[in-house]
Design a protein around this motif. Sequence first.
Motif, mmCIF file in Angstrom:
data_model
loop_
_atom_site.group_PDB
_atom_site.id
_atom_site.type_symbol
_atom_site.label_atom_id
_atom_site.label_comp_id
_atom_site.label_asym_id
_atom_site.label_seq_id
_atom_site.Cartn_x
_atom_site.Cartn_y
_atom_site.Cartn_z
ATOM 1 N N LEU A 1 0.859 -1.184 0.000
ATOM 2 C CA LEU A 1 0.000 0.000 0.000
ATOM 3 C C LEU A 1 0.894 1.233 0.000
ATOM 4 O O LEU A 1 1.771 1.380 0.858
ATOM 5 C CB LEU A 1 -0.899 0.013 1.235
ATOM 6 N N VAL A 2 0.689 2.116 -0.966
ATOM 7 C CA VAL A 2 1.454 3.361 -1.064
ATOM 8 C C VAL A 2 0.570 4.506 -0.584
ATOM 9 O O VAL A 2 -0.548 4.697 -1.077
ATOM 10 C CB VAL A 2 1.914 3.610 -2.513
ATOM 11 N N VAL A 3 1.070 5.274 0.381
ATOM 12 C CA VAL A 3 0.316 6.371 0.977
ATOM 13 C C VAL A 3 0.866 7.704 0.457
ATOM 14 O O VAL A 3 2.060 7.997 0.627
ATOM 15 C CB VAL A 3 0.419 6.339 2.514
ATOM 16 N N LEU A 4 0.000 8.487 -0.174
ATOM 17 C CA LEU A 4 0.371 9.829 -0.635
ATOM 18 C C LEU A 4 -0.299 10.855 0.277
ATOM 19 O O LEU A 4 -1.502 11.069 0.194
ATOM 20 C CB LEU A 4 -0.067 10.057 -2.079
ATOM 21 N N PRO A 5 0.466 11.507 1.169
ATOM 22 C CA PRO A 5 -0.114 12.545 2.023
ATOM 23 C C PRO A 5 -0.312 13.836 1.226
ATOM 24 O O PRO A 5 0.583 14.272 0.489
ATOM 25 C CB PRO A 5 0.941 12.753 3.120
ATOM 26 N N ILE A 6 -1.483 14.446 1.388
ATOM 27 C CA ILE A 6 -1.804 15.689 0.683
ATOM 28 C C ILE A 6 -2.330 16.686 1.711
ATOM 29 O O ILE A 6 -3.321 16.412 2.396
ATOM 30 C CB ILE A 6 -2.853 15.462 -0.417
ATOM 31 N N GLY A 7 -1.673 17.827 1.821
ATOM 32 C CA GLY A 7 -2.062 18.808 2.831
ATOM 33 C C GLY A 7 -2.467 20.135 2.221
ATOM 34 O O GLY A 7 -3.124 20.181 1.179
ATOM 35 N N ALA A 8 -2.039 21.210 2.858
ATOM 36 C CA ALA A 8 -2.338 22.551 2.375
ATOM 37 C C ALA A 8 -1.448 23.546 3.094
ATOM 38 O O ALA A 8 -1.010 23.302 4.225
ATOM 39 C CB ALA A 8 -3.809 22.902 2.606
ATOM 40 N N ILE A 9 -1.190 24.663 2.422
ATOM 41 C CA ILE A 9 -0.483 25.797 3.028
ATOM 42 C C ILE A 9 -1.459 26.964 2.995
ATOM 43 O O ILE A 9 -1.739 27.532 1.930
ATOM 44 C CB ILE A 9 0.790 26.164 2.243
ATOM 45 N N MET B 1 -1.930 30.313 14.600
ATOM 46 C CA MET B 1 -1.468 29.035 14.069
ATOM 47 C C MET B 1 -0.652 29.220 12.794
ATOM 48 O O MET B 1 -0.858 30.165 12.034
ATOM 49 C CB MET B 1 -2.670 28.138 13.760
ATOM 50 N N PRO B 2 0.291 28.303 12.511
ATOM 51 C CA PRO B 2 1.120 28.418 11.301
ATOM 52 C C PRO B 2 0.332 28.097 10.043
ATOM 53 O O PRO B 2 -0.644 27.327 10.080
ATOM 54 C CB PRO B 2 2.222 27.381 11.528
ATOM 55 N N VAL B 3 0.755 28.661 8.926
ATOM 56 C CA VAL B 3 0.099 28.353 7.652
ATOM 57 C C VAL B 3 0.391 26.916 7.233
ATOM 58 O O VAL B 3 -0.271 26.379 6.337
ATOM 59 C CB VAL B 3 0.527 29.342 6.536
ATOM 60 N N TYR B 4 1.336 26.274 7.878
ATOM 61 C CA TYR B 4 1.688 24.881 7.576
ATOM 62 C C TYR B 4 0.826 23.884 8.372
ATOM 63 O O TYR B 4 1.061 22.676 8.316
ATOM 64 C CB TYR B 4 3.170 24.646 7.908
ATOM 65 N N THR B 5 -0.184 24.361 9.051
ATOM 66 C CA THR B 5 -0.958 23.531 9.977
ATOM 67 C C THR B 5 -1.446 22.228 9.356
ATOM 68 O O THR B 5 -1.218 21.135 9.905
ATOM 69 C CB THR B 5 -2.152 24.319 10.542
ATOM 70 N N ASP B 6 -2.148 22.284 8.237
ATOM 71 C CA ASP B 6 -2.735 21.073 7.657
ATOM 72 C C ASP B 6 -1.666 20.079 7.229
ATOM 73 O O ASP B 6 -1.797 18.863 7.459
ATOM 74 C CB ASP B 6 -3.624 21.430 6.459
ATOM 75 N N HIS C 1 -9.329 30.379 0.941
ATOM 76 C CA HIS C 1 -8.519 31.268 1.782
ATOM 77 C C HIS C 1 -7.666 32.225 0.938
ATOM 78 O O HIS C 1 -6.836 32.955 1.497
ATOM 79 C CB HIS C 1 -7.593 30.440 2.674
ATOM 80 N N LEU C 2 -7.850 32.208 -0.350
ATOM 81 C CA LEU C 2 -7.023 33.020 -1.244
ATOM 82 C C LEU C 2 -7.191 34.505 -0.925
ATOM 83 O O LEU C 2 -8.286 34.996 -0.694
ATOM 84 C CB LEU C 2 -7.420 32.757 -2.698
ATOM 85 N N GLY C 3 -6.062 35.224 -0.906
ATOM 86 C CA GLY C 3 -6.069 36.638 -0.565
ATOM 87 C C GLY C 3 -5.652 36.889 0.866
ATOM 88 O O GLY C 3 -5.304 38.014 1.226
ATOM 89 N N MET C 4 -5.672 35.839 1.697
ATOM 90 C CA MET C 4 -5.201 35.959 3.071
ATOM 91 C C MET C 4 -3.709 35.617 3.089
ATOM 92 O O MET C 4 -3.295 34.587 2.561
ATOM 93 C CB MET C 4 -5.981 35.028 3.997
ATOM 94 N N ALA C 5 -2.904 36.466 3.692
ATOM 95 C CA ALA C 5 -1.453 36.342 3.638
ATOM 96 C C ALA C 5 -0.987 34.965 4.099
ATOM 97 O O ALA C 5 -1.454 34.441 5.108
ATOM 98 C CB ALA C 5 -0.805 37.422 4.498
ATOM 99 N N GLY C 6 -0.052 34.393 3.342
ATOM 100 C CA GLY C 6 0.510 33.097 3.672
ATOM 101 C C GLY C 6 -0.164 31.937 2.987
ATOM 102 O O GLY C 6 0.384 30.828 2.962
ATOM 103 N N THR C 7 -1.332 32.140 2.444
ATOM 104 C CA THR C 7 -2.039 31.074 1.729
ATOM 105 C C THR C 7 -1.375 30.849 0.379
ATOM 106 O O THR C 7 -1.240 31.773 -0.421
ATOM 107 C CB THR C 7 -3.518 31.428 1.527
ATOM 108 N N MET C 8 -0.948 29.625 0.127
ATOM 109 C CA MET C 8 -0.322 29.238 -1.134
ATOM 110 C C MET C 8 -1.147 28.099 -1.727
ATOM 111 O O MET C 8 -1.085 26.969 -1.244
ATOM 112 C CB MET C 8 1.126 28.765 -0.896
ATOM 113 N N THR C 9 -1.937 28.408 -2.732
ATOM 114 C CA THR C 9 -2.912 27.430 -3.213
ATOM 115 C C THR C 9 -2.623 26.961 -4.629
ATOM 116 O O THR C 9 -2.045 27.688 -5.444
ATOM 117 C CB THR C 9 -4.333 28.019 -3.162
ATOM 118 N N LEU C 10 -3.029 25.725 -4.893
ATOM 119 C CA LEU C 10 -3.098 25.217 -6.253
ATOM 120 C C LEU C 10 -4.538 25.337 -6.721
ATOM 121 O O LEU C 10 -5.464 25.315 -5.912
ATOM 122 C CB LEU C 10 -2.676 23.742 -6.299
ATOM 123 N N SER C 11 -4.728 25.440 -8.028
ATOM 124 C CA SER C 11 -6.083 25.391 -8.561
ATOM 125 C C SER C 11 -6.564 23.947 -8.529
ATOM 126 O O SER C 11 -5.768 23.010 -8.389
ATOM 127 C CB SER C 11 -6.105 25.912 -9.995
#
Length: 274
Positions: free
Chosen positions: A33-41, A48-53, A88-98
């Motif tokens: 079983l291969v586990v791919l962790p996917i989070g968010a910044i 709290m840090p933007v790295y929380t998730d 969360h786009l527009g809030m400082a520190g948020t780095m999002t993918l589409s």
Amino acid sequence: MINERYSGKAFNEKFLARLTSKQVKEMDKEDALVVLPIGAIEQHGPHMPVYTDALIGEGLLAQTFEHFTNEHNIWMLPPLPYGKSTEHLGMAGTMTLSASTLQAVVSDIAESVKESGFRRLVLFNSHGGNHDLLNMVSREIRIQTGLMVFRLNSSEGHGLDGIVSEKEQKFGIHGGEVETSMVLDFKPGWVDMKRSPIDFVELPEDNQHLYLKGGCYFAWVMDDISYTGMAGDATKATREKGVKINARTSEFLAEVFQEMSRFEIEDLKKQAVR
């Protein structure tokens, strides 16, 4: 509290990327079983840090893999820290993918997992905003690659009863008592409890059917529901609560991953009426 990154059983014994190509090729993949962790910044309020998730996902896996032995053919890929955080786009520190970018990245990784000879992939998600997209992507990957694909949220199996209130379980969905407590266990120095706020969503008094997540859902962005960028009561968070939540969750995840490694989708029709 988790050890430094790249230490512990998850990284020393079960980190797929530390193996050589030859080792991966020769590995028994029948029950792997291969586990791919996917989070968010993304922003998580003033405390709290933007790295929380991403941190929560990595921390839970580090604890989960401590339950495994060499007999468990379960492997972790390097975590994908970026997710779809457009709410969360527009809030400082948020780095999002589409949505389309995240789908393409996860699909490409899945294709590589297939080309390496594996049969099972789990998309392990630690950000609520990824949930719906990854449900859809997992089925597309199944269609395109033939892999057995599983999707699991880090919030599954928390077992929050007796630790946080019913109100917090329902409305503390972002940076509240639960997530703050979990991060206090993993990285206490990354939390500023002096700045922890209380910010609960106030649904209309006559509301009976609409929910923030699940059920009869309405679309929202963070500015629609919060003044502080979080939702819940972070002032009640403690490291002791985080220890309990993380322990319960990691034990549950270990059981689920083992079940996934035994699962054979072809068995589903064995008892079908012909």
